[in-house]
Design an enzyme around this catalytic site. Structure first.
Site, short mmCIF file in Angstrom:
data_model
loop_
_atom_site.label_atom_id
_atom_site.label_comp_id
_atom_site.label_asym_id
_atom_site.label_seq_id
_atom_site.Cartn_x
_atom_site.Cartn_y
_atom_site.Cartn_z
N ARG A 96 0.73 -1.07 -0.01
CA ARG A 96 0.08 0.03 -0.02
C ARG A 96 0.86 1.24 0.00
O ARG A 96 0.52 2.06 -0.52
CB ARG A 96 -0.98 0.00 1.12
CG ARG A 96 -1.81 1.30 1.18
CD ARG A 96 -3.14 1.36 2.08
NE ARG A 96 -3.26 0.32 3.19
CZ ARG A 96 -2.23 0.27 4.36
NH1 ARG A 96 -1.74 1.42 4.48
NH2 ARG A 96 -2.38 -0.55 5.27
N TYR A 148 -15.35 17.93 -15.37
CA TYR A 148 -15.71 16.64 -15.27
C TYR A 148 -16.57 16.21 -14.51
O TYR A 148 -16.57 16.55 -13.42
CB TYR A 148 -14.60 15.64 -15.19
CG TYR A 148 -14.48 14.22 -14.93
CD1 TYR A 148 -15.24 13.55 -16.41
CD2 TYR A 148 -14.67 13.56 -13.72
CE1 TYR A 148 -15.29 12.14 -16.12
CE2 TYR A 148 -14.82 12.34 -13.82
CZ TYR A 148 -15.24 11.34 -14.93
OH TYR A 148 -15.67 9.95 -14.88
N ASP A 202 -6.22 19.87 -13.65
CA ASP A 202 -6.74 18.43 -14.26
C ASP A 202 -5.98 18.34 -15.75
O ASP A 202 -6.50 19.03 -16.37
CB ASP A 202 -8.04 18.34 -13.99
CG ASP A 202 -8.62 16.90 -14.61
OD1 ASP A 202 -7.96 16.35 -15.59
OD2 ASP A 202 -9.59 16.49 -14.23
N LYS A 204 -7.17 7.68 -19.20
CA LYS A 204 -7.38 7.99 -20.49
C LYS A 204 -6.21 8.05 -21.42
O LYS A 204 -5.71 7.07 -21.91
CB LYS A 204 -7.92 9.64 -20.16
CG LYS A 204 -9.13 10.01 -19.17
CD LYS A 204 -10.39 8.85 -19.60
CE LYS A 204 -11.24 8.75 -18.46
NZ LYS A 204 -11.42 10.28 -17.75
C1 LIG Z 1 -12.07 10.79 -16.45
C2 LIG Z 1 -11.70 11.60 -15.85
C3 LIG Z 1 -11.74 12.07 -14.60
C4 LIG Z 1 -11.66 10.83 -13.26
O1 LIG Z 1 -10.87 9.93 -13.78
P1 LIG Z 1 -11.43 8.31 -13.52
O2 LIG Z 1 -10.10 7.70 -13.97
O3 LIG Z 1 -12.39 7.91 -14.24
O4 LIG Z 1 -11.68 8.13 -11.90
C5 LIG Z 1 -11.29 13.21 -14.07
N1 LIG Z 1 -11.03 14.26 -14.75
C6 LIG Z 1 -11.14 14.06 -16.07
C7 LIG Z 1 -10.79 15.27 -17.01
C8 LIG Z 1 -11.41 12.90 -16.71
O5 LIG Z 1 -11.85 12.89 -18.17
#
Ligand SMILES: *Cc1c(COP(=O)(O)O)cnc(C)c1O
Length: 379
Positions: free
Chosen positions: A46, A98, A170, A195
């Site tokens: 962890r 998001y 982000d 992504k």
């Molecule tokens: C998908 C996404 C998230 C969340 O990420 P997960 O891996 O699905 O938890 C946060 N910000 C953006 C811009 C995203 O496209």
């Protein structure tokens, strides 16, 4: 090291015990100690795992940062950032973001006494009127999801610095290939690794990158205390995915440009949202802070009919209708009923997220086939 070289080499070294060129999948929960406290830097998975460590170093290097931390999802990474705050603290957030981030802030953290202000940051001067002595964090996404607005990171960073507020960005849509927020003055970069970084639609993961040593220590403490860590198999898959990040991004951008222009010329299409257009409201900022404009595009249909939009998405052959983005395969999404369904209707209208809006994640297929798919589906 330049970007493509980093994508292949950063954080990765031949395994010292065998010379294996690929970082092994250290599928272990714990590590044997010679005597209590006498270990090789790994105690319990962890807290530390060698496959995860290699990935954390790789992602940190790509963002031009000192410290990387990986989490079991993008939302778990965002969750860790909010856990730095205390009850009563305030956060200023992009109003177009998001949907899952919006849900985490409003449905989970608001009840713990953290206050979130959702603000239109297309003009960053809007931020300043929301700052109080309780403001501790500025949270932004750029390009925004799904409206592809561009926010001036360096400008937001200078406001944050002036008021001693932390800035978190982000960077999921842009990836470090297109933009590096730490260099522009951000304190924290966040990724949904799910992504583009993973890139192959086979892993859920998140990451944070920071430069400040104390901040890294605080986040590592949250990482081990809250426990939302990714497993070593997933870390291996992402290490593998990252090796082609620069090539994939190059193709995503090339295909994105062709498709954005095609959509704009289509008689059934109303608006096309893509920061590469010269008449995009913040095109100049995009040009300054990004290397290229990416493969994320949203568009609306003339007449704004939801069932027409559904028909287009059902007709697609290559643009698979799915939540998520950033994979090698093209995807389509209906934000109003899928990724952004948790954003209230009125809030959606305010930002232009109307019912015929379709979001495309343009993949790296041959663009002629993708254009053919759009032509067929739009009819
Ligand atoms: C998908 C996404 C998230 C969340 O990420 P997960 O891996 O699905 O938890 C946060 N910000 C953006 C811009 C995203 O496209």
């Amino acid at each position: 090291m330049k970007f493509g070289t980093k994508a292949i080499h950063a954080g990765v070294e031949p395994d010292p015990s065998t010379g294996a060129i690929m970082t092994p999948i250290f599928q272990t929960s714990t590590y044997v100690q010679a005597s209590p406290g006498n270990h090789k830097g790994f105690e319990y998975s962890r807290t530390q795992n060698p496959t995860r460590s290699a990935l954390q170093k790789s992602i940190a290097a790509l963002e031009g940062g000192k410290h990387g931390l990986c989490y079991s999802s993008g939302l778990a990474a965002i969750d860790a950032v909010i856990k730095l705050l205390n009850q009563g603290d305030e956060v200023i957030v992009t109003n177009d973001l998001y949907g899952g981030t919006y849900r985490l802030f409003t449905k989970i953290y608001a009840k713990f006494g953290i206050k979130f202000h959702f603000v239109d940051m297309e003009d960053i001067a809007n931020i300043e009127s929301y700052i109080t002595d309780k403001t501790k964090l500025l949270w932004l996404e750029t390009p925004t999801n799904p409206m592809m607005n561009i926010i001036d990171i360096a400008g937001a960073a200078s406001i944050a610095k002036k008021h001693s507020i932390r800035l978190a960005v982000d960077n999921t849509f842009a990836t470090p290939y297109l933009q590096q927020p730490l260099e522009l003055g951000a304190d924290i970069v966040m990724h949904s690794v799910t992504k583009y970084l993973g890139g192959h639609s086979d892993v859920i993961m998140g990451a944070l990158v920071v430069n400040d040593d104390q901040l890294a220590e605080d986040l590592a403490f949250i990482q081990k205390s809250s426990g939302a860590v990714p497993g070593p198999q997933d870390c291996f898959l992402v290490l593998r995915g990252i090796k082609t990040l620069h090539l994939r991004m190059q193709r995503h951008c090339e295909n994105g440009r062709v498709i954005a222009e095609y959509l704009r010329s289509h008689p059934k299409v109303d608006k096309v949202y893509w920061p590469g257009f010269e008449d995009h409201p913040n095109h100049l900022i995009a040009k300054t802070q990004m290397k290229d404009f990416g493969g994320m595009i949203s568009f609306t249909l003339k007449g704004n009919d939801k069932s027409e939009a559904f028909k287009v998405m059902e007709n697609f052959h290559y643009f698979s209708l799915a939540e998520s983005l950033g994979g090698v395969e093209s995807m389509s999404n209906h934000p109003a009923s899928m990724t952004h369904a948790s954003v209230p209707f009125d809030e959606r209208q305010k930002i232009g997220l109307v019912d015929s809006l379709i979001r495309l994640s343009v993949g790296i297929e041959d663009v002629e086939d993708l254009i053919g798919d759009l032509k067929m589906a739009l009819g």
